[in-house]
Design an enzyme around this catalytic site. Structure first.
Site, PDB file in Angstrom:
ATOM      1  N   SER A  82      59.021   9.576 -21.287  1.00  0.00           N
ATOM      2  CA  SER A  82      58.047   8.656 -21.887  1.00  0.00           C
ATOM      3  C   SER A  82      57.186   7.913 -20.872  1.00  0.00           C
ATOM      4  O   SER A  82      56.234   7.231 -21.262  1.00  0.00           O
ATOM      5  CB  SER A  82      58.780   7.649 -22.787  1.00  0.00           C
ATOM      6  OG  SER A  82      59.345   8.309 -23.899  1.00  0.00           O
ATOM      7  N   ASP A 121      54.417   6.960 -39.007  1.00  0.00           N
ATOM      8  CA  ASP A 121      55.521   7.691 -38.387  1.00  0.00           C
ATOM      9  C   ASP A 121      56.718   7.725 -39.320  1.00  0.00           C
ATOM     10  O   ASP A 121      57.429   6.723 -39.490  1.00  0.00           O
ATOM     11  CB  ASP A 121      55.908   7.028 -37.060  1.00  0.00           C
ATOM     12  CG  ASP A 121      57.162   7.638 -36.449  1.00  0.00           C
ATOM     13  OD1 ASP A 121      57.478   8.804 -36.795  1.00  0.00           O
ATOM     14  OD2 ASP A 121      57.809   6.958 -35.639  1.00  0.00           O
ATOM     15  N   ASP A 146      61.534  12.190 -33.945  1.00  0.00           N
ATOM     16  CA  ASP A 146      61.321  10.975 -33.167  1.00  0.00           C
ATOM     17  C   ASP A 146      62.685  10.447 -32.726  1.00  0.00           C
ATOM     18  O   ASP A 146      63.716  10.797 -33.316  1.00  0.00           O
ATOM     19  CB  ASP A 146      60.606   9.930 -34.030  1.00  0.00           C
ATOM     20  CG  ASP A 146      60.052   8.782 -33.190  1.00  0.00           C
ATOM     21  OD1 ASP A 146      58.833   8.778 -32.964  1.00  0.00           O
ATOM     22  OD2 ASP A 146      60.834   7.903 -32.774  1.00  0.00           O
ATOM     23  N   HIS A 167      58.819   4.660 -36.979  1.00  0.00           N
ATOM     24  CA  HIS A 167      58.350   3.337 -36.583  1.00  0.00           C
ATOM     25  C   HIS A 167      57.334   2.760 -37.567  1.00  0.00           C
ATOM     26  O   HIS A 167      56.730   1.721 -37.299  1.00  0.00           O
ATOM     27  CB  HIS A 167      57.710   3.392 -35.190  1.00  0.00           C
ATOM     28  CG  HIS A 167      58.653   3.761 -34.098  1.00  0.00           C
ATOM     29  ND1 HIS A 167      58.998   5.064 -33.825  1.00  0.00           N
ATOM     30  CD2 HIS A 167      59.330   2.991 -33.201  1.00  0.00           C
ATOM     31  CE1 HIS A 167      59.829   5.100 -32.789  1.00  0.00           C
ATOM     32  NE2 HIS A 167      60.055   3.857 -32.401  1.00  0.00           N
ATOM     33  N   CYS A 209      56.907   5.453 -29.255  1.00  0.00           N
ATOM     34  CA  CYS A 209      56.948   6.287 -30.447  1.00  0.00           C
ATOM     35  C   CYS A 209      56.611   7.743 -30.120  1.00  0.00           C
ATOM     36  O   CYS A 209      55.483   8.059 -29.747  1.00  0.00           O
ATOM     37  CB  CYS A 209      55.961   5.739 -31.483  1.00  0.00           C
ATOM     38  SG  CYS A 209      55.794   6.764 -32.959  1.00  0.00           S
TER      39      CYS A 209
END
Length: 628
Positions: free
Chosen positions: A327, A351, A364, A370, A383
């Site tokens: 990430s 999401d 996810d 989210h 996310c």
């Protein structure tokens, strides 16, 4: 009785006398001719030969330059010591001679092994050390029995020392004895061949290798009159050597020490850079090693321990090992979306906790998703679904061309050898990488994982830090470097290694502010909040977790996974966020979540650099931290 004629006898006698006279005359003529040839015709030649027999040209090895940090802390220096050396070509029975020497001095099995290794790598006529760092008592003991050992001498030698031990060992590198391959390369270079006469050591890795020519200096020479036995009688003339240049680094030794200690016994790497200059403040690769082991020629026990260790302490992880960025890649993806017009900051997605592409479901990290996610929230809460959709919308070619501007998948050009290129995935890369046509095709589904820093993505810690520093500098990219000044020892003149701007990436201020603001919020109430609780300055950062192997739809659980297969933990940051003076990247191998393992290490480094705060010990893992 018959009488011989007197006249006839006299005539024969005179003939013999004449022949003898001619023979003697010819002989003396030959001798005279030889004398004239040697004394007149070949006078200059034999005069030179005689001088060569009488005069020996002895090389004087220069002092190797020092390496010091930005504050003057010595990281590499020299000292003089006595060595016991053998010239194999002058010894009849080498093994017997060593056995006899062992009766006079302490010669251990490891000394014999090291000597044999050096003998295999060196020329037979070279002088090789069987013992180093002799005490005065040992020198006196050998001198008293020197007559017993032709071809064995006591010599004063300069030795390299790394007084900080394992600190910054991968950055500094080490020197070692010149091996056969290196000797051949030196002989092929006329300038080096002349300058390396008498030199027995050369830089093998790190800065010692990269700046070898500057550190070595210029060899001097001394004309010495010798007797028939080859012993020096008196010095006739002397050309002093020129010491090697000193290297003053951009590195802060204390910051380096704090960074290394923060890792504890964990494997990984950390790179910290000055965004406005490219100067490397810390370059950590864990585990480290002691470069002093290599100076005399490392023994087999220590070599085997280093070379066979599963932790690979000789691997320079900071510039050579490539990891999926996880990430930590998301801020660059978001910025690429802004730069290409594929997203606006306020544009949101819903999401549900997954993204479906074809027959494949990309989950996810948060079950249930989210909810409504805009760009800032996508970074703060990390996310995945936001970036699955973004990667699909952008396509692999646009991702590679835009994100690639930050140096991903390209060598940074740091002043160290052995830097890896990393992998910035693209259809062109895949065609180069794979041989079979069926494996060369790029599939649209492969693009989805690229958006969250997985898939084929693989970058070195120096590339992550370089990209982060470029982001911190508003798009101005500087070439990373470890050496700040090269100092001439004789004159004291310092030559600055000028910061080299490589390029300026066209980032608009408002685009940069969106990413900077989101990364600041990461450490306030996002995935980095626990690690940076109570921080007294503003930090822009991003946590990351990178899979080591494919889960194939199964739920990841660290406790049920072999240690070497657990996720890598990552963290990038720059601080202070409004006027950055430091940017860094941290990778903890198999460390789990970036918030747990990597961010606390960064916190200790930033606390010291920004506030001068010293940690009490290694960065503890933060229990209960959010994922990522």
């Amino acid at each position: 009785m018959e009488l011989k004629a007197p006249e006839q006898e006299l005539s024969r006698f005179r003939a013999r006398i004449a022949v003898a006279g001619v023979f003697v005359l010819v002989c003396f003529s030959l001798i005279l001719a030889r004398f004239v040839f040697l004394q007149v015709v070949k006078h200059d030649y034999y005069t030179t030969r005689a001088e060569e027999n009488r005069i020996s040209l002895v090389p004087i090895v220069p002092n190797r330059g020092l390496i010091v940090d930005r504050n003057g802390v010595i990281l590499a220096r020299n000292y003089s010591a006595y060595t016991l050396e053998i010239t194999p070509s002058k010894v009849r029975n080498l093994e017997a001679t060593i056995d006899e020497l062992a009766e006079v001095l302490d010669i251990q099995p490891k000394d014999r092994k090291r000597f044999k290794k050096q003998l295999d790598e060196s020329k037979n006529f070279e002088s090789l050390p069987i013992r180093t760092r002799l005490s005065d008592a040992e020198v006196a003991r050998f001198i008293a029995q020197r007559y017993r050992f032709p071809g064995v001498e006591i010599r004063a030698r300069l030795f390299r020392q790394y007084p900080q031990g394992e600190l910054a060992s991968h950055a500094l590198g080490y020197i070692g004895r010149i091996n056969r391959k290196e000797a051949e390369a030196i002989d092929d270079d006329e300038d080096m061949a002349a300058n390396y006469r008498g030199t027995e050591h050369i830089g093998k890795t790190g800065l010692e290798q990269s700046y070898e020519k500057s550190l070595h200096g210029t060899t001097g020479f001394e004309q010495v009159e010798v007797d028939a036995a080859g012993r020096a009688v008196r010095s006739l003339s002397r050309t002093p050597p020129v010491p090697g240049d000193n290297l003053i680094l951009t590195m802060d030794a204390e910051l380096q020490k704090i960074a290394e200690q923060a890792f504890g016994n964990r494997r990984g790497a950390l790179v910290a850079i000055e965004p406005g200059t490219g100067g490397v403040l810390a370059l950590v690769s864990k585990p480290t090693f002691d470069p002093n082991l290599f100076v005399d020629g490392i023994d087999s026990t220590n070599w085997d321990a280093l070379n066979t260790s599963p932790d690979k302490p000789l691997l320079h992880r900071a510039i050579y090992a490539a990891y999926p960025p996880g990430s930590t890649f998301k801020p660059f993806m978001a910025l690429a979306a802004l730069m290409t017009g594929k997203r606006t900051p306020s544009q949101s997605i819903n999401d549900p906790g997954f993204f479906v592409f074809g027959n494949h479901v990309f989950n996810d990290d948060k079950k249930g998703g989210h909810g409504s996610v805009d760009m800032v929230k996508s970074i703060v809460q990390s996310c995945d679904t936001y970036y699955y959709i973004l990667a699909n919308d952008m396509g692999i070619d646009l991702i590679a061309s835009t994100v690639g501007q930050f140096g991903f998948g390209a060598r940074t050009g740091i002043d160290l050898q052995g830097e890896a290129e990393g992998v910035l995935p693209s259809p062109a890369w895949k065609k180069r990488r794979f041989k079979k046509p069926e494996t060369q095709k790029w599939y649209a589904g492969e693009t989805i994982s690229i958006g969250i820093g997985q898939g084929y993505n693989a970058y070195t810690p120096i590339q992550l830090a370089h990209a982060t520093a470029t982001l911190a500098a508003g798009g101005v990219m500087f070439k990373p470097h470890l050496v700040r000044y090269v100092e001439d020892v004789k004159s004291g003149k310092r030559t600055l290694i000028e910061p080299t701007p490589i390029k300026t990436i066209p980032i608009l201020p408002d685009q940069l502010e969106v990413i900077r603001s989101a990364m600041v919020q990461v450490n306030k109430w996002g995935t980095g909040a626990r690690a940076f609780a109570g921080v007294e300055y503003e930090v822009a950062g991003k946590t990351g977790t990178a899979q080591v192997y494919s889960l194939k739809g199964e739920k990841y659980k660290a406790s049920d996974t072999a240690e070497h297969l657990r996720d890598h933990a990552l963290y990038i940051a720059f601080a202070p966020a409004d006027k950055p003076t430091i940017a860094l990247a941290v990778v903890v191998e198999n460390g789990g979540f970036g918030a747990e393992s990597a961010a606390p290490i960064a916190r200790q480094v930033l606390d010291y650099y920004i506030r001068g705060k010293r940690p009490a010990g290694p960065a503890a893992e933060q229990s209960g931290a959010e994922d990522e």
